[in-house]
Design a protein around this motif. Structure first.
Motif, PDB file in Angstrom:
ATOM      1  N   PHE A 355      23.884  51.331  -6.798  1.00  0.00           N
ATOM      2  CA  PHE A 355      23.442  51.147  -5.409  1.00  0.00           C
ATOM      3  C   PHE A 355      22.587  52.326  -4.939  1.00  0.00           C
ATOM      4  O   PHE A 355      21.757  52.180  -4.039  1.00  0.00           O
ATOM      5  CB  PHE A 355      24.638  50.901  -4.497  1.00  0.00           C
ATOM      6  CG  PHE A 355      25.241  49.516  -4.686  1.00  0.00           C
ATOM      7  CD1 PHE A 355      24.509  48.498  -5.292  1.00  0.00           C
ATOM      8  CD2 PHE A 355      26.523  49.224  -4.242  1.00  0.00           C
ATOM      9  CE1 PHE A 355      25.043  47.216  -5.466  1.00  0.00           C
ATOM     10  CE2 PHE A 355      27.070  47.946  -4.399  1.00  0.00           C
ATOM     11  CZ  PHE A 355      26.322  46.951  -5.018  1.00  0.00           C
ATOM     12  N   GLY A 356      22.760  53.492  -5.583  1.00  0.00           N
ATOM     13  CA  GLY A 356      21.829  54.605  -5.337  1.00  0.00           C
ATOM     14  C   GLY A 356      20.427  54.170  -5.758  1.00  0.00           C
ATOM     15  O   GLY A 356      19.441  54.402  -5.040  1.00  0.00           O
ATOM     16  N   VAL A 357      20.343  53.518  -6.910  1.00  0.00           N
ATOM     17  CA  VAL A 357      19.042  53.005  -7.373  1.00  0.00           C
ATOM     18  C   VAL A 357      18.514  51.976  -6.366  1.00  0.00           C
ATOM     19  O   VAL A 357      17.326  51.977  -6.017  1.00  0.00           O
ATOM     20  CB  VAL A 357      19.179  52.366  -8.785  1.00  0.00           C
ATOM     21  CG1 VAL A 357      17.900  51.628  -9.171  1.00  0.00           C
ATOM     22  CG2 VAL A 357      19.521  53.415  -9.823  1.00  0.00           C
ATOM     23  N   GLN A 358      19.382  51.111  -5.872  1.00  0.00           N
ATOM     24  CA  GLN A 358      18.935  50.080  -4.919  1.00  0.00           C
ATOM     25  C   GLN A 358      18.367  50.714  -3.642  1.00  0.00           C
ATOM     26  O   GLN A 358      17.342  50.271  -3.131  1.00  0.00           O
ATOM     27  CB  GLN A 358      20.097  49.134  -4.552  1.00  0.00           C
ATOM     28  CG  GLN A 358      20.505  48.190  -5.663  1.00  0.00           C
ATOM     29  CD  GLN A 358      19.474  47.096  -5.932  1.00  0.00           C
ATOM     30  OE1 GLN A 358      18.371  47.117  -5.401  1.00  0.00           O
ATOM     31  NE2 GLN A 358      19.832  46.147  -6.760  1.00  0.00           N
ATOM     32  N   VAL A 359      19.034  51.736  -3.138  1.00  0.00           N
ATOM     33  CA  VAL A 359      18.539  52.399  -1.921  1.00  0.00           C
ATOM     34  C   VAL A 359      17.158  52.995  -2.185  1.00  0.00           C
ATOM     35  O   VAL A 359      16.224  52.825  -1.393  1.00  0.00           O
ATOM     36  CB  VAL A 359      19.524  53.505  -1.462  1.00  0.00           C
ATOM     37  CG1 VAL A 359      18.883  54.386  -0.402  1.00  0.00           C
ATOM     38  CG2 VAL A 359      20.817  52.883  -0.943  1.00  0.00           C
ATOM     39  N   LEU A 360      17.020  53.666  -3.329  1.00  0.00           N
ATOM     40  CA  LEU A 360      15.727  54.292  -3.621  1.00  0.00           C
ATOM     41  C   LEU A 360      14.658  53.244  -3.927  1.00  0.00           C
ATOM     42  O   LEU A 360      13.471  53.462  -3.676  1.00  0.00           O
ATOM     43  CB  LEU A 360      15.877  55.307  -4.762  1.00  0.00           C
ATOM     44  CG  LEU A 360      16.824  56.475  -4.413  1.00  0.00           C
ATOM     45  CD1 LEU A 360      16.896  57.472  -5.553  1.00  0.00           C
ATOM     46  CD2 LEU A 360      16.402  57.197  -3.133  1.00  0.00           C
ATOM     47  N   ALA A 361      15.088  52.079  -4.413  1.00  0.00           N
ATOM     48  CA  ALA A 361      14.135  50.977  -4.628  1.00  0.00           C
ATOM     49  C   ALA A 361      13.601  50.494  -3.278  1.00  0.00           C
ATOM     50  O   ALA A 361      12.400  50.234  -3.120  1.00  0.00           O
ATOM     51  CB  ALA A 361      14.809  49.828  -5.373  1.00  0.00           C
ATOM     52  N   LEU A 362      14.479  50.400  -2.287  1.00  0.00           N
ATOM     53  CA  LEU A 362      14.019  49.982  -0.950  1.00  0.00           C
ATOM     54  C   LEU A 362      13.031  50.995  -0.392  1.00  0.00           C
ATOM     55  O   LEU A 362      12.007  50.643   0.190  1.00  0.00           O
ATOM     56  CB  LEU A 362      15.202  49.826   0.016  1.00  0.00           C
ATOM     57  CG  LEU A 362      16.187  48.674  -0.245  1.00  0.00           C
ATOM     58  CD1 LEU A 362      17.185  48.570   0.898  1.00  0.00           C
ATOM     59  CD2 LEU A 362      15.479  47.340  -0.430  1.00  0.00           C
TER      60      LEU A 362
END
Ligand code: ADE
Length: 417
Positions: A355-362
């Protein structure tokens, strides 16, 4: 439009689960005040389709706290936890999900989730993106871009992009090293066994475990099976992956042969019919069948039903299929993702990185979306490094850095023997 959840009175139990994971997700804890301060999510409409359990709810809450308008549905009818959904609905996030939704309800929840016209989407498996391209294509032009969590979803997106059908850029969060190396391998490796052991209460040591599919998820499942003392057989269609399995210490054989020797079968292929009638006809009495792939197509349930004279629920998440001739095969979690339908999904520390990756993807989408093609996009490697550094820092683990001489050496080609 207000939330659609099973029972708001379940919220206290959901909050207990949320507090448990919150304290164990340091990457999100690091990002939480920063997203808020930086302001890039303020006023953004974000639609999420993820397995709605506590870690996901924690992510949704953080995005909402940072100023986004958030709507969420589940990405599988059996992975939604109703108490978590109830707690999340109290935060102002719009929640459309309940456990055990039938197919019509499941699709309706996705439609509700997108009806506010999202600018950013997070999907797991591709169903939300599918709705935005078919049933609500009128909303697709308003989407800046999105991010896909899982291998199957990325596979579907690539098929769309190849046909020129994809209407907005989609980041393959799954393809980030900080995601697949940990979530797919160690997350699936642990949570699948958690689901199987919780639902059966049987020993794994000494049994023959057949893992069908040796991608990152299959590798994790096989690795942990060995650790639990099982004899591990791998079935593959890819000769490279088959060799990898051999050198990892597994036996490799065709699935029809494995069908005769296995005690526990786990499908992790991303493809349909990994186990079907010819396999069921050969299996030993008492074999356990579990699926860890995104969709419930890997174990052919129609074949199983057709061969069965009787089907009986013998424990929560365990159905006995009594076949003609006296053998019984046990299907776990209705052939849906065993780790989420019979367990709580991946450990909090693992989903923290994903979800860290997801936040940075956003954030990447907000910063770059206008310049991105309508294609499947990989995040730059700095995102993997950033997430992994945040986690190491939280654990108090330092690592080395290259000296300037070492950096020069690595980028030169003149020096040799
Ligand atoms: N929890 C939330 N999303 C998940 C996923 N994709 N796999 C396992 N556990 C999860």
């Amino acid at each position: 439009m207000s939330s659609m959840i099973r029972d708001p009175s379940l919220a206290p139990s959901g909050w207990r689960k949320l507090r448990w994971v919150e304290a164990r997700m340091p990457v999100l804890a690091y990002l939480r005040p920063r997203i808020r301060r930086e302001g890039w999510l303020r006023g953004r409409r974000v639609a999420i389709c993820l397995h709605l359990e506590a870690k996901t709810a924690h992510l949704a809450r953080i995005l909402q706290e940072a100023g986004a308008e958030v709507a969420i549905c589940g990405s599988n009818p059996l992975s939604t936890q109703d108490d978590v959904a109830a707690a999340l609905a109290e935060t102002g996030v719009r929640v459309y999900a309940w456990h055990g939704a039938d197919t019509a309800q499941y699709r309706e929840f996705i439609r509700r989730t997108v009806e506010f016209g999202p600018e950013l989407v997070i999907d797991d498996g591709g169903d939300l993106v599918n709705v935005l391209h078919n049933e609500r294509a009128d909303l697709a032009d308003g989407v800046l871009g999105g991010s896909e969590e899982t291998t199957t979803g990325v596979q579907r997106l690539r098929a769309m992009a190849a046909e020129g059908a994809l209407r907005f850029p989609m980041i393959a969060a799954n393809d980030s090293r900080a995601k697949y190396l940990f979530d797919n391998r160690y997350g699936t490796g642990q949570s699948v066994w958690d689901g199987i052991m919780r639902s059966t209460n049987l020993v794994v040591a000494g049994k023959t475990v057949v893992v069908i599919g040796y991608g990152w998820c299959g590798k994790g499942v096989a690795l942990r099976a060995r650790g639990l003392g099982a004899r591990v057989v791998v079935c593959e269609v890819d000769p490279v992956a088959a060799n990898e399995a051999l050198l990892d210490g597994c036996e490799v054989m065709p699935s029809l042969k494995a069908a005769e020797v296995g005690d526990i079968f786990i499908t992790v292929t991303g493809c349909r019919d990994a186990l079907a009638a010819p396999h069921f006809e050969r299996m030993k009495d008492g074999a356990l069948l579990a699926n860890a792939g995104h969709f419930d197509v890997e174990i052919n349930k129609h074949d199983l039903r057709r061969l069965a004279q009787e089907v009986e629920q013998v424990r929560p998440h365990v159905e006995a299929y009594r076949l003609a001739g006296g053998r019984t095969l046990y299907l776990l979690a209705e052939g849906r993702l065993v780790n989420l339908a019979a367990g709580d999904g991946h450990p909090a520390e693992i989903m923290d990185m994903s979800f860290g990756v997801q936040v940075l993807a956003l954030r990447y989408l907000v910063e770059h979306a206008r310049k991105l093609p309508r294609d499947v996009i990989r995040l730059p490697g700095e995102v993997d490094e950033a997430v992994c550094r945040m986690r190491l820092e939280a654990l108090g683990i330092a690592i080395d850095t290259l000296t300037p001489e070492q950096q020069a050496y690595l980028s030169s080609w003149q020096e040799g023997t």
